[in-house]
Design a protein around this motif. Structure first.
Motif, short mmCIF file in Angstrom:
data_model
loop_
_atom_site.label_atom_id
_atom_site.label_comp_id
_atom_site.label_asym_id
_atom_site.label_seq_id
_atom_site.Cartn_x
_atom_site.Cartn_y
_atom_site.Cartn_z
N LYS A 146 -7.64 -3.32 -5.90
CA LYS A 146 -6.66 -2.62 -5.07
C LYS A 146 -7.18 -2.71 -3.77
O LYS A 146 -8.40 -2.71 -3.30
N ARG A 165 -6.59 -1.79 0.70
CA ARG A 165 -5.90 -1.10 1.89
C ARG A 165 -6.63 -1.68 3.25
O ARG A 165 -7.53 -1.83 3.37
N THR A 223 -6.11 -2.72 7.30
CA THR A 223 -5.73 -2.64 8.67
C THR A 223 -5.96 -3.73 9.41
O THR A 223 -6.82 -4.21 9.44
N GLU A 235 -0.41 -2.41 8.77
CA GLU A 235 -1.08 -1.77 7.62
C GLU A 235 -0.83 -2.37 6.47
O GLU A 235 0.58 -2.51 6.19
N THR A 288 -0.98 -2.30 1.98
CA THR A 288 -1.61 -1.58 0.76
C THR A 288 -1.10 -2.20 -0.46
O THR A 288 0.12 -2.65 -0.55
N GLY A 289 -1.62 -2.38 -1.46
CA GLY A 289 -1.50 -2.69 -2.73
C GLY A 289 -2.44 -3.24 -3.65
O GLY A 289 -3.55 -2.74 -3.57
N ILE A 326 1.87 -6.56 -2.27
CA ILE A 326 1.58 -5.83 -0.79
C ILE A 326 2.61 -5.02 -0.25
O ILE A 326 3.90 -5.86 -0.18
N ASN A 380 -15.81 5.76 2.34
CA ASN A 380 -14.90 6.43 1.50
C ASN A 380 -15.54 7.27 0.34
O ASN A 380 -14.96 7.14 -0.80
N ARG A 415 -15.80 -2.20 1.60
CA ARG A 415 -15.38 -2.78 2.54
C ARG A 415 -15.68 -3.85 3.14
O ARG A 415 -16.97 -4.16 3.10
N ASP A 448 -10.53 -2.22 2.67
CA ASP A 448 -11.15 -1.37 1.95
C ASP A 448 -10.78 -1.77 0.44
O ASP A 448 -9.61 -1.76 0.05
N TYR A 449 -11.64 -2.03 -0.58
CA TYR A 449 -11.23 -2.30 -1.84
C TYR A 449 -11.71 -1.42 -2.97
O TYR A 449 -12.78 -0.47 -2.91
#
Length: 301
Positions: free
Chosen positions: A62, A64, A66, A80, A82-83, A94, A193, A253, A270-271
């Motif tokens: 997954k 996220r 930017t 941005e 995400t997916g 995404i 995170n 990251r 970010d994974y």
């Protein structure tokens, strides 16, 4: 379908290509006090090599992401995404939002857009409102391989299909490239995170990045040399690449930053959930408008 819908699809594809073909350069926050402050060059290489092997085997995660661009005129803005992203095989699902879509949104496109890629085809959800301008079909299909094959131009075929690969540049590929950095180093321990990580960084040349996504193989020597010359003229010397490896050995990251004469570009990815099932499916054919077929029809007209 009117031309504006096709233009809005192009905005989304361009942003996606930029964001997934490279990845921004910023500092993490939070220190982990119990981790070593330095590592030897040999240890650094071993850590990144091990992270590469684990990430490559995971095949999906997954994400996220930017992205920000500044000083680049009409292309400036933020996005941005995400997916889920898979890299064996190359797939993604995404959702994108941000000011890079604001111009399209002002003329009727959705303020956020879902994009699906599999089997070398990109699908873009243009939204319910836009479906009225697309014969009731809300999904736009962009098959670059089909377009390249129809052209009969072998050089174009290599360039376009290679471009699809670079749009889904995976974290394992980024790690493999980072291993070639001549100044790869360990920065220190940081919390990202909520995870304890070790921070590494290095600088990559533009030529190394092209080699990573096979662009150098797709272009003739003349075209490749011209591309390199144009990039150097634009003032791009290289990429600042950073990675934060968590305690499980995966990149939590990844950042890449670029500075050119006309502006800067930064992307942060970010994974999480490495090894997650990337169950990506194409939208129903009845809800899909083929952009390539539409353009062929316009050409005949």
């Amino acid at each position: 379908m009117n031309r504006s819908a096709g233009k809005r699809a192009g905005v989304a594809v361009t942003a996606m290509a930029l964001s997934l073909g490279v990845a921004g350069c910023q500092d993490g926050t939070g220190k982990a006090s119990d981790a070593p402050k330095t590592q030897s060059p040999g240890d650094v290489t071993k850590v990144i090599q091990a992270a590469y092997e684990k990430t490559s085997a995971a095949k999906a995660a997954k994400v996220r992401m930017t992205m920000s661009m500044s000083g680049a005129g009409a292309d400036s803005g933020t996005a941005e995404l995400t997916g889920v992203q898979g890299w064996d095989p190359a797939v993604m699902d995404i959702t994108m939002k941000g000011s890079m879509l604001s111009g399209a949104a002002a003329s009727g496109a959705p303020e956020q857009m879902r994009m699906v890629m599999l089997d070398n085809v990109m699908y873009m959800d243009m939204g319910v409102k836009q479906a009225a301008e697309m014969d009731g079909k809300r999904w736009m299909k962009l098959d670059l391989k089909a377009a390249a094959d129809a052209s009969g131009d072998k050089a174009l075929q290599k360039q376009l299909t290679g471009g699809l690969d670079s749009m889904n540049q995976d974290p394992a590929q980024q790690l493999a490239l980072l291993l070639d950095s001549p100044n790869l180093k360990h920065v220190g321990a940081e919390k990202i995170n909520g995870m304890e990580t070790q921070h590494y960084k290095g600088t990559l040349t533009f030529e190394q990045m092209l080699q990573a996504n096979n662009t150098s193989k797709a272009l003739s020597k003349e075209d490749y040399d011209t591309l390199i010359a144009n990039v150097k003229k634009a003032g791009l010397k290289g990429y600042d690449t950073e990675v934060w490896v968590n305690e499980d050995g995966y990149p939590a990251r990844m950042d890449i930053g670029m500075t050119m004469a006309e502006g800067t570009m930064q992307i942060r990815a970010d994974y999480t959930d490495y090894g997650t099932q990337a169950a990506v499916q194409a939208p129903p054919a009845k809800d899909t408008l083929d952009l390539f077929e539409m353009l062929k029809g316009l050409g005949k007209a």
